[in-house]
Each structure stands twice: as C-alpha cells, then as structure tokens.
Design a protein around this motif. Sequence first.
Motif, PDB file in Angstrom:
ATOM      1  N   ASP A  92       0.947   1.082   7.594  1.00 54.15           N
ATOM      2  CA  ASP A  92       0.040   0.428   8.498  1.00 54.15           C
ATOM      3  C   ASP A  92      -0.534  -0.757   7.899  1.00 54.15           C
ATOM      4  O   ASP A  92      -0.606  -1.918   8.690  1.00 54.15           O
ATOM      5  N   SER A  93      -1.184  -0.600   6.812  1.00 52.46           N
ATOM      6  CA  SER A  93      -2.065  -1.855   6.275  1.00 52.46           C
ATOM      7  C   SER A  93      -1.394  -2.552   5.165  1.00 52.46           C
ATOM      8  O   SER A  93      -2.054  -3.539   4.582  1.00 52.46           O
ATOM      9  N   THR A  94      -0.501  -1.994   4.584  1.00 48.89           N
ATOM     10  CA  THR A  94       0.242  -2.496   3.398  1.00 48.89           C
ATOM     11  C   THR A  94       1.618  -3.171   3.421  1.00 48.89           C
ATOM     12  O   THR A  94       2.411  -2.576   4.154  1.00 48.89           O
ATOM     13  N   GLY A 124      -5.869 -10.999  -4.882  1.00 45.58           N
ATOM     14  CA  GLY A 124      -6.349  -9.570  -4.367  1.00 45.58           C
ATOM     15  C   GLY A 124      -5.755  -8.744  -5.421  1.00 45.58           C
ATOM     16  O   GLY A 124      -5.535  -9.092  -6.697  1.00 45.58           O
ATOM     17  N   GLU A 125      -5.465  -7.508  -4.879  1.00 43.58           N
ATOM     18  CA  GLU A 125      -4.981  -6.465  -6.004  1.00 43.58           C
ATOM     19  C   GLU A 125      -3.890  -6.080  -5.527  1.00 43.58           C
ATOM     20  O   GLU A 125      -3.516  -5.856  -4.229  1.00 43.58           O
ATOM     21  N   VAL A 147       0.665  -4.354  -1.676  1.00 40.80           N
ATOM     22  CA  VAL A 147      -0.399  -5.159  -1.380  1.00 40.80           C
ATOM     23  C   VAL A 147      -0.916  -5.218   0.260  1.00 40.80           C
ATOM     24  O   VAL A 147      -0.103  -4.797   0.799  1.00 40.80           O
ATOM     25  N   GLU A 148      -2.114  -5.835   0.209  1.00 41.19           N
ATOM     26  CA  GLU A 148      -2.473  -5.892   1.636  1.00 41.19           C
ATOM     27  C   GLU A 148      -1.597  -6.498   2.325  1.00 41.19           C
ATOM     28  O   GLU A 148      -0.975  -7.633   1.969  1.00 41.19           O
ATOM     29  N   ARG A 149      -1.476  -6.155   3.725  1.00 44.76           N
ATOM     30  CA  ARG A 149      -0.229  -6.643   4.416  1.00 44.76           C
ATOM     31  C   ARG A 149      -0.261  -8.097   4.869  1.00 44.76           C
ATOM     32  O   ARG A 149       0.825  -8.786   4.812  1.00 44.76           O
ATOM     33  N   ASP A 150      -1.336  -8.836   4.775  1.00 43.39           N
ATOM     34  CA  ASP A 150      -1.309 -10.399   4.994  1.00 43.39           C
ATOM     35  C   ASP A 150      -1.005 -10.937   3.780  1.00 43.39           C
ATOM     36  O   ASP A 150      -1.030 -12.305   3.877  1.00 43.39           O
TER      37      ASP A 150
END
Lengths: 167, 366, 127
Positions: A92-94, A124-125, A147-150
Amino acid sequence: MLRQTGVPAVEDLARVMPPEEVRRRGPVAIFECFERIPCDPCYWACKRGAVRPFKDINDLPGVDWERCNGCGLCVAACPGLAVFVVHEGYTDSTSLIKLPYEFLPLPEVGQVVEALDREGNCVGEARVVKVQRSREKVGTPVLWIEVERDLAHVVRNIAVAGGGQGE
Amino acid sequence: MLNPQVMVVGAGPAGMSAALAAAEWGARVLLVDLFSEPGGQLVKQTHKFFGSRGQYAGTRGIEIARLLGEKVRSHPGIDLLLDTQVLGYYPDGVLTMERSFNGESEYLKARPRRLVVCTGAQERPLAFPGNDLPGVYGAGAVQTLMNVHGVKPGRRAVMVGAGNIGLIISYQLRQAGVEVAAVVEAAPTIGGYAVHASKIRRLGIPILTSHSVKEARGERELEGVTVWRLDERWQGIPGTECDFEADVLCLAVGLSPLTELLWQAGCRMVYVPELGGHVPWRDEHQQTSVPGIFVAGDASGVEEASSAMVSGRIAGLAAAASLGLCPCYRELAREAHAQLEVLRAGPPGEKIRRGLARLGEVARAC
Amino acid sequence: MRIREHPILTFPARRKVTFFFEGRPLEGYEGEPIAAALHAAGIRVLRESPVLGRPRGFFCAVGNCSSCLMVVDGVPNVRVCVEKLREGMRVERQAGKGNLLAAVGGGRASGLDSGAALHGCGGEEGA
C-alpha cells in the motif's frame, strides 16, 4: 538536456513511461533508452516477446506492455544499464524497483541502503528485497529494492554505506 | 624468413577477425601482436558491447577477447606470434620484428604474400601546463592498469572528455574503488552515448560541459587540477576556475590511427578528421593503394570495436580472395558490408559516414 | 594499490617476485609490467626528462609514448609499461637519455642509437 547533463528530462521520461493502467497492474519494465544507437540485446533477452523485433537495429525498443510481466531479464541484459522494472503498488505504501548494480559490496537481503536518484543524490532509504546474481561473475547483478511509493520513478541507484566500490 | 600467405599485424578485434576470415578459406596466416595475449584493447573492456548479435552485442569486451582468442588459438591455419613488435616494412615487402621472451629477444623477418594492417589507434594528448606530471595519464592506460593488471592509478580522478571512452572509464574507475571528482568536456554537449552518461550521473559524478583543464598542479606528482569554463570560441574564461583535488587526471580526448607501417609501405594517406586523422585510402575490399596491403579496424579510421570486427572480416576475406582462395567472396563481402552499414546507420555513425564520404571524394578528386 | 576485489573481474593468482627499485627491495607479480608493480608500490615518478629534468610517469601503457623509460638491469630506455617483471630485476629512475655505452659494454655499440640498443639487434633470423 540529456545531451548536456546525462540526466533524462521529464519529457524524455514521459515518452518511455508505460501507461498508467499497466503500471497499476503489476511490475513492468521501463526502458530509459532515448537515443538511437545500434543495439538490440533486450529483444533477445525477453522470453515473452514483449520487446518487438527491431526493424533497424538503431531503433529504440518497442514494448508490448500486454506481454511484459516485469521479470527483469532485460535489466541484466541491457548493455547500457538503462532498463528498470517498477512495481508501483508493491505494498500500500511502497514500490519495488529492480535495478542493475555492478559494484561491491553487494548488499544483503533485508539491508537498508541509501536510495539515489538519477543524479546520485540520496533521496531516502531503500530496503533490499532480493539480490539476483548471475551464474557467471561477468553477468550483471540485479537488485530488488523497496522504496516509498512516491519514489518509484525517482530512485534509480543505491549506495551501500561504507562501501559501494572496489577494495 | 617467415613466408605466410597472409600476415596480420595486430590481434585486436579487427586483426583476429581478419585472421579468422582468411584462415577460414584455407590461407596460412601469421598473426602478430605486441602483447602476451590476443585481444588488443578488448582485454580491458569490462563493459558490455552494443551492436548486433553477429558482433557479440551484450557481451563484455573481455569475454569477446576470450572467445575470439580461443578461436584464433585453436585454428590450425593461424600461427599466433605474441610478445612480438613489428618494427618496420621494407621496400622488398619484408617486415622485421622483435620477439621477446624471458627477458631475451630475437629478431625475425617475414615476407607475406598479403599484409593486413590492424594496428589500432593511440590516445591523443592535450596541451596544458603540467600535462607531463606523473599522475596525468591517457584514459586507456588507466583502464589497462586497473582492468588488466589489477592496480589502481590513485585515489581520486578527474576525467577529461565525455566521449564513450571518458564516460566508460569513469564508471570503471568507480568499480575499481577510485573516486571520480568530475568529467570535464570542452564541447557544449556530451559526445558519448547517453546511457553511459546516465550511468555515471547515477553514481553522483558531475559532467561539466564547455569546460576544460586550465592546468595540472603538483610538485613531483599530480596533486590537483584546475578547470575552467570555455566560451563559444573554446577559450578559457578567467574567473570561472574551479579546483579539484586529484592524484589522477585521465585524458580521453580522442584517438589517432596508428599508421606507421602504412606510411612506410607508401600507402596513400588522406587526412580525414572525422576518422581520427591520417588514414589510408582503401577500396571497398579494404585494400590500400599498395596492392596486397589491406587495412582494418581503428588503423583505417577510429570507430567502434563492433565495426572493427566486420572491417577485419572483409579485409581477411579479400586477402584470401586475392590469393584465389575464397570463391564466395562477393557474397560474403556483400553480407559484411550490409552489417557495417547497419552499425553505422544511426546518429553515432554520422561522423563516420561523413568521414568515409570525404575519403571517397578525395580519392575521386585525384 | 592493488584492487583486492572487483565486481566484474577476477585477477588470477600469480607468482610473487622480489625486485629492486633504486636498490630498495619491492614485491610484484611475475610477468606484470614493471610499471604496474611500481604503481602498486605507490611509485609513480619513473624518470626525469632529458632537457628540463621534469619528473615523468606512466602515460600510454602500450609502449608508444616513451614517458616511462627507465634503467632496467643497467640497460637504459626500457619501456616499463610493456617490459615484464622478473625475479631480481634492478630498476632505476632514468635521468636524461641514459648512458648506453656503459650498458652495452663500450666500443661495440658505438654506432648504435638508443632505439637500436632497445631492440637488441643482431639476433638470429627466424625459421
């Protein structure tokens, strides 16, 4: 811009971006290949016929998105290291990115590394999900990173703290 | 005196392809190279090649060197003479050579019926104060040091030239654990393939276009490099200087064909900047103005290794055909020419196409 | 500085040998160019130029440029970028053009220039 900086512009990237419904469906290859040069290993690498036959070897790769399942064989095969696989909705978020990585040390699965953009800036990470080594040392390893989705279309490299190269 | 039917000087991609093509049709071939391994500059090319399948696209240069080297070594028609420097070509068609072994050397002579010159190219220097300091290298020399001999040139490098060689070697410096402070390019745009440029930008290496070296600094060895911006007339702009601490400065500012043997042999030479300088005139069979002397690869014009393999093949086939050994020459040469055309068809081949056109015009004018 | 690990390349194990640089013992690998062994030991000044006495180092790596001429086992003008390292070699920085007469032992070489000495003329002819 690409010719001055080596970094593709937003318009360049827009030209090679798979349609949104394809990206939403699952992992898909993105060919950051903008220049007509004599080269076609991606065609031979794809087992699913997703890269259309080249009429002229100098053509840019033509992709049949319906056939691409984001397996990443082309990521390891591209001599220009210009193909990436992106799975936008990994969770959902990555997002998940598969990228070529020809440096030492190779990160471990589960390791958190620096996520770098197309200019090598840390944005980022990234968490390493899988490390695909080829059977022979001369092959190109492919890293799967989360990674983070954005950041799905921002991150294109990683750096391993205290290493990344050589000795 | 050695009396091969075909002698090939230089066992790089062009020379090995020429030797294999001639031997394929039964020619007795002598293939001579200065180094201890065949492969020429392929032996340090750790990147994957472009081109098409016939020219090993997607395969690293080091692997191509190994594959072609195995073919050459195992072919009964090819005598491979390594560690041997060709010294000169004499009017009676004799070539002299020095072969080294265990610190000794011997002097050899050969009078081949056909000669194929595949001597490659050498790196160009660049004029700036301090360009003779230890630590200032031809970029290819650094690549040899790292990738063949496993030795780092230093800790931190500045690369001059954003053509393919400069971009590729910057990447390979990082793979060897050498920091790259910047790539400096005098032209307003990057000359090499965009994919190579993008690869090093992702590593955080800046590419400074319209910039050049003002001076290299250091007492006994290189300690730093001052670069400055160039105006539209390629002159340095005072006040735009920027200093980099570096113990390695690599020059990747182009290659010039190595053509001494061709000059000695009296081959007609033409100055074609697009091909890297003076190149031999040759016909569609890669034959120079001196009958029986053929040329291929970078010695005939600086280009990619993939094209070198094809031009080498044409030269080898033509040499064999001129001895009456290759009955299908026309057809095979036509295929090879078609491959060359494809390799040169895109935008990167534009300069080569222009250079070859100029070579043709000069020939017609005389 | 040797490259210990490389992402693409594997450097085969080679025999270690001892050689002498300006009388000082150093280690290198048999068969590698002398220049590589010196670089690995951090030695980059290989000679002094004949006119201005400026330091010179490795430049082209293919035996073309003459930037790396050194005195090896008493013989001047040896291109150390292509000359292979052997056990016990004595390698010295070359100042200027090097004394060829001393190297080849007097009068016999009176007609030779440095290039001819380098190529050891007078060997047997090939088969």
